[in-house]
Write a protein that holds these residues in place. Structure first.
Motif, PDB file in Angstrom:
ATOM      1  N   ILE A 173      12.461 126.700 -14.982  1.00 10.95           N
ATOM      2  CA  ILE A 173      13.026 127.319 -16.196  1.00 10.95           C
ATOM      3  C   ILE A 173      13.703 128.630 -15.806  1.00 10.95           C
ATOM      4  N   ILE A 174      14.866 128.869 -16.378  1.00 10.05           N
ATOM      5  CA  ILE A 174      15.511 130.174 -16.205  1.00 10.05           C
ATOM      6  C   ILE A 174      15.665 130.766 -17.598  1.00 10.05           C
ATOM      7  N   THR A 175      15.305 132.034 -17.750  1.00 11.52           N
ATOM      8  CA  THR A 175      15.586 132.639 -19.051  1.00 11.52           C
ATOM      9  C   THR A 175      16.642 133.726 -18.907  1.00 11.52           C
ATOM     10  N   THR A 176      17.511 133.753 -19.893  1.00 11.06           N
ATOM     11  CA  THR A 176      18.548 134.789 -19.937  1.00 11.06           C
ATOM     12  C   THR A 176      18.244 135.701 -21.124  1.00 11.06           C
ATOM     13  N   ASP A 177      17.053 135.486 -21.729  1.00  9.55           N
ATOM     14  CA  ASP A 177      16.670 136.310 -22.872  1.00  9.55           C
ATOM     15  C   ASP A 177      15.971 137.568 -22.388  1.00  9.55           C
ATOM     16  N   ILE A 178      16.759 138.618 -22.252  1.00  8.26           N
ATOM     17  CA  ILE A 178      16.164 139.874 -21.795  1.00  8.26           C
ATOM     18  C   ILE A 178      16.112 140.845 -22.973  1.00  8.26           C
ATOM     19  N   TYR A 179      16.355 140.319 -24.164  1.00 13.79           N
ATOM     20  CA  TYR A 179      16.487 141.180 -25.343  1.00 13.79           C
ATOM     21  C   TYR A 179      15.194 141.292 -26.140  1.00 13.79           C
ATOM     22  N   ARG A 180      14.559 140.158 -26.387  1.00 11.77           N
ATOM     23  CA  ARG A 180      13.407 140.195 -27.284  1.00 11.77           C
ATOM     24  C   ARG A 180      12.166 140.607 -26.500  1.00 11.77           C
ATOM     25  N   SER A 181      11.455 141.596 -27.062  1.00  5.02           N
ATOM     26  CA  SER A 181      10.285 142.062 -26.325  1.00  5.02           C
ATOM     27  C   SER A 181       9.244 140.939 -26.314  1.00  5.02           C
ATOM     28  N   GLY A 182       8.628 140.748 -25.180  1.00  4.56           N
ATOM     29  CA  GLY A 182       7.590 139.717 -25.078  1.00  4.56           C
ATOM     30  C   GLY A 182       8.120 138.346 -24.711  1.00  4.56           C
ATOM     31  N   ILE A 184       9.850 137.276 -22.106  1.00  2.00           N
ATOM     32  CA  ILE A 184       9.642 136.889 -20.712  1.00  2.00           C
ATOM     33  C   ILE A 184       8.153 136.602 -20.462  1.00  2.00           C
ATOM     34  N   GLU A 185       7.298 137.477 -21.032  1.00  2.00           N
ATOM     35  CA  GLU A 185       5.844 137.288 -20.863  1.00  2.00           C
ATOM     36  C   GLU A 185       5.416 135.941 -21.445  1.00  2.00           C
ATOM     37  N   GLN A 186       5.953 135.619 -22.626  1.00  5.87           N
ATOM     38  CA  GLN A 186       5.623 134.349 -23.310  1.00  5.87           C
ATOM     39  C   GLN A 186       5.921 133.171 -22.386  1.00  5.87           C
ATOM     40  N   LEU A 187       7.100 133.217 -21.780  1.00  6.91           N
ATOM     41  CA  LEU A 187       7.501 132.131 -20.877  1.00  6.91           C
ATOM     42  C   LEU A 187       6.600 132.080 -19.641  1.00  6.91           C
ATOM     43  N   LYS A 188       6.280 133.264 -19.116  1.00  8.84           N
ATOM     44  CA  LYS A 188       5.501 133.295 -17.868  1.00  8.84           C
ATOM     45  C   LYS A 188       4.099 132.741 -18.080  1.00  8.84           C
ATOM     46  N   VAL A 189       3.507 133.049 -19.225  1.00  4.38           N
ATOM     47  CA  VAL A 189       2.150 132.547 -19.516  1.00  4.38           C
ATOM     48  C   VAL A 189       2.151 131.016 -19.492  1.00  4.38           C
ATOM     49  N   TYR A 190       3.109 130.445 -20.211  1.00  5.82           N
ATOM     50  CA  TYR A 190       3.154 128.980 -20.287  1.00  5.82           C
ATOM     51  C   TYR A 190       3.539 128.350 -18.955  1.00  5.82           C
ATOM     52  N   SER A 191       4.503 128.976 -18.267  1.00 12.35           N
ATOM     53  CA  SER A 191       4.963 128.347 -17.038  1.00 12.35           C
ATOM     54  C   SER A 191       3.844 128.327 -16.004  1.00 12.35           C
ATOM     55  N   LYS A 192       2.972 129.330 -16.079  1.00  8.31           N
ATOM     56  CA  LYS A 192       1.822 129.371 -15.179  1.00  8.31           C
ATOM     57  C   LYS A 192       0.872 128.216 -15.531  1.00  8.31           C
ATOM     58  N   MET A 193       0.663 128.080 -16.841  1.00  6.94           N
ATOM     59  CA  MET A 193      -0.220 127.022 -17.327  1.00  6.94           C
ATOM     60  C   MET A 193       0.298 125.642 -16.906  1.00  6.94           C
ATOM     61  N   LEU A 194       1.617 125.483 -16.988  1.00  6.68           N
ATOM     62  CA  LEU A 194       2.229 124.179 -16.692  1.00  6.68           C
ATOM     63  C   LEU A 194       2.598 124.044 -15.219  1.00  6.68           C
ATOM     64  N   ASP A 195       2.412 125.134 -14.486  1.00  2.73           N
ATOM     65  CA  ASP A 195       2.758 125.167 -13.069  1.00  2.73           C
ATOM     66  C   ASP A 195       4.247 124.864 -12.837  1.00  2.73           C
ATOM     67  N   ILE A 196       5.063 125.563 -13.596  1.00  2.50           N
ATOM     68  CA  ILE A 196       6.521 125.405 -13.480  1.00  2.50           C
ATOM     69  C   ILE A 196       7.109 126.795 -13.202  1.00  2.50           C
ATOM     70  N   PRO A 197       7.957 126.929 -12.175  1.00  5.22           N
ATOM     71  CA  PRO A 197       8.494 128.261 -11.896  1.00  5.22           C
ATOM     72  C   PRO A 197       9.461 128.731 -12.977  1.00  5.22           C
ATOM     73  N   VAL A 198       9.424 130.032 -13.259  1.00 10.93           N
ATOM     74  CA  VAL A 198      10.373 130.592 -14.221  1.00 10.93           C
ATOM     75  C   VAL A 198      11.001 131.845 -13.601  1.00 10.93           C
ATOM     76  N   GLU A 199      12.297 131.992 -13.790  1.00  8.85           N
ATOM     77  CA  GLU A 199      12.991 133.167 -13.264  1.00  8.85           C
ATOM     78  C   GLU A 199      13.784 133.805 -14.393  1.00  8.85           C
ATOM     79  N   VAL A 200      13.960 135.135 -14.283  1.00 10.00           N
ATOM     80  CA  VAL A 200      14.722 135.847 -15.306  1.00 10.00           C
ATOM     81  C   VAL A 200      16.084 136.218 -14.748  1.00 10.00           C
ATOM     82  N   ALA A 201      17.129 135.872 -15.461  1.00 13.14           N
ATOM     83  CA  ALA A 201      18.479 136.258 -15.027  1.00 13.14           C
ATOM     84  C   ALA A 201      18.958 137.406 -15.919  1.00 13.14           C
ATOM     85  N   PHE A 202      19.134 138.578 -15.305  1.00 11.57           N
ATOM     86  CA  PHE A 202      19.561 139.742 -16.084  1.00 11.57           C
ATOM     87  C   PHE A 202      21.078 139.789 -16.242  1.00 11.57           C
ATOM     88  N   ASN A 203      21.768 139.125 -15.325  1.00 12.26           N
ATOM     89  CA  ASN A 203      23.237 139.106 -15.419  1.00 12.26           C
ATOM     90  C   ASN A 203      23.758 137.847 -14.729  1.00 12.26           C
TER      91      ASN A 203
END
Ligand code: GTP
Ligand code: MG
Length: 338
Positions: A173-182, A184-203
Motif C-alpha cells: 500500500i502507498i498512501t499519498t494522504d499526508i493531510y489528515r492527522s492520524g 498514516i498511523e491508521q494505515l500502519k496499524v492495519y498493515s502491520k496486522m495484515l503483514d502488508i508493507p505501507v509507504e508514505v509518499a510526500f511528493n
C-alpha cells in the motif's frame, strides 16, 4: 406508439390528433432536453408518447395531463414512479424508465394497467452498470480517489486483505494522504496486522521511488486524501501521481458513499473526472435508507460499479458488484428477482 415533440402541450396534442386521429391516447407527457446543440445548451421541449391502439374505457380520449406528466389512469406507470421515487432515483431517470417501460410493452394495454415486473427488473438491471473484478491475471495497480470520509482507506485495507490472504498475492500500500492527522498511523496499524508493507509518499519524487521499490509486487494499492471538492490544486497533484504509475494496467477507482445526495456526487464527479476514473466503488450500503444512488451514480458518471462495501469491518464487508443483486436492493419485495 410514437413520440411527438413541440413547444407546448397544446401544440403537440394538435399534432398527435392530426397524425393518430381523435381517438389517440396519451401515455406519457414530459419535458425533455432538445436534441442537438440547443439541448446541450439546456433548451427543453415537450415530449408526448401517444398511441392509437390503446383505448382505456376509463380514460377520456385525451386525458388531462397530470402535474408530473404521467397520465394518472395508467396504474403500472404510477407504481413505477412511486417505487423509484421512494428509493430517491433522480427524476430524469424515473421518467426515462417509464418511457422505456412503455416502449418495452409496445403499448400493451394490460401491461400498462398491471405492472410487468419482469420488464421493470430488466430495465433497472440495465441501468446499474457493473464490472466484475477482472484482475485475476497480471499486476494490479490501483489508485482510490474520492471525497472526504467516503471510505477510501477502509476499502483499500479490505481489498489488500483480500488479495494477500485469499489470493496469496504479494501486496503493498502507498498512501499519498499526508493531510489528515492520524491517516498514516491508521494505515500502519492495519498493515502491520495484515503483514502488508505501507509507504508514505510526500511528493511525486517519493512516489516514483516507492513505485519502483514495489515493482515486483503483484498488487499496489494507492490511497489518496479526501479533500474539499473546491480543492482543485490537490486534484492536480493527484494527476501528477497518476502519471508516475506506468499507465498499463492502472485502474482509477472513485469511491463515493451511497448516503450522499446525487447532487453532491455529481459535483464530486465533475471535480475528479480529469483523473479519468475507470470504476466506481459505492460504500456504506449497510447504512443506506434508500438505494436509488445505485442507479443514479452509474447513469450520471457513465462508469460501472466495481465493488460495493457493506460495513466497517476489515477484512470483509466488501463485495464485487452484481447488477442482479443491486437491482434487488431497489426492487426488494416489489419484484421477484431470480
Ligand atoms: N457503515 C459503514 N462505514 C464505513 C464503510 N466504509 C467505511 N466506513 C467508515 O467511514 C468512515 C470513513 O472511512 P475512511 O476509510 O477513513 O474514509 P476515507 O475516504 O479514507 O476518508 P479520508 O481519508 O478522510 O478522505 C470510517 O469511520 C469507516 O469505518 C462501510 O461500508 N459501511
Ligand atoms: Mg483515508
Amino acid at each position: 406508439m410514437k413520440k411527438f415533440y413541440g413547444r407546448t402541450v397544446e401544440e403537440v396534442i394538435k399534432d398527435i390528433k392530426e397524425n393518430l386521429g381523435e381517438d389517440a391516447t396519451l401515455l406519457l407527457v414530459q419535458k425533455v432536453r432538445k436534441k442537438g446543440l440547443r439541448g446541450f445548451l439546456g433548451f427543453k421541449e415537450i415530449e408526448i408518447t401517444a398511441a392509437k391502439e390503446v383505448n382505456f374505457e376509463i380514460q377520456e380520449k385525451i386525458s388531462p395531463v397530470s402535474e408530473d406528466g404521467i397520465i394518472p389512469e395508467l396504474p403500472a406507470l404510477c407504481k413505477i414512479k412511486k417505487l423509484l421515487k421512494e428509493e430517491e432515483v433522480d427524476t430524469d431517470i424515473i421518467n426515462n424508465v417509464i418511457s422505456s417501460y412503455i416502449e418495452a410493452t409496445g403499448g400493451n394495454r394490460l401491461k400498462l394497467q398491471d405492472l410487468d415486473t419482469g420488464i421493470l427488473e430488466s430495465l433497472i438491471k440495465g441501468l446499474i452498470k457493473t464490472e466484475n473484478d477482472s484482475f485475476k491475471s497480471g499486476k494490479i495497480r490501483s489508485i482510490f480517489i474520492g471525497p472526504p470520509g467516503a471510505g477510501k482507506t477502509t476499502t483499500i485495507l479490505k481489498l489488500a486483505a483480500h488479495y494477500s490472504i485469499e489470493e496469496s498475492k504479494s501486496t503493498a500500500i502507498i498512501t499519498t494522504d499526508i493531510y489528515r492527522s492520524g491517516a498514516i498511523e491508521q494505515l500502519k496499524v492495519y498493515s502491520k496486522m495484515l503483514d502488508i508493507p505501507v509507504e508514505v509518499a510526500f511528493n511525486v519524487r517519493d512516489f516514483e521511488r516507492i513505485i519502483r521499490k514495489f515493482d515486483s509486487k503483484d498488487v499496489i494499492l494507492v490511497d489518496s486524501a479526501g479533500r474539499s471538492k473546491r480543492d482543485k490544486e490537490y486534484v492536480e497533484t493527484l494527476r501528477k501521481f497518476i502519471y508516475t504509475i506506468p499507465l498499463q494496467g492502472l485502474k482509477v477507482y472513485l469511491v463515493v458513499s451511497i448516503m450522499d445526495s446525487s447532487r453532491y456526487i455529481k459535483e464530486v464527479f465533475e471535480n475528479y473526472k480529469i483523473l479519468y476514473p475507470n470504476f466506481i466503488i459505492v460504500s456504506k450500503l449497510d447504512e443506506a435508507t434508500s438505494f436509488g444512488n445505485l442507479i443514479n451514480i452509474p447513469v450520471l458518471t457513465d462508469l460501472p460499479i466495481a465493488y460495493v462495501t457493506t460495513g466497517q469491518d476489515i477484512p470483509g464487508d466488501i463485495e464485487v458488484a452484481k447488477s442482479n443483486k443491486l437491482a434487488n436492493f431497489i426492487l426488494k419485495g416489489n419484484v421477484d428477482i431470480k
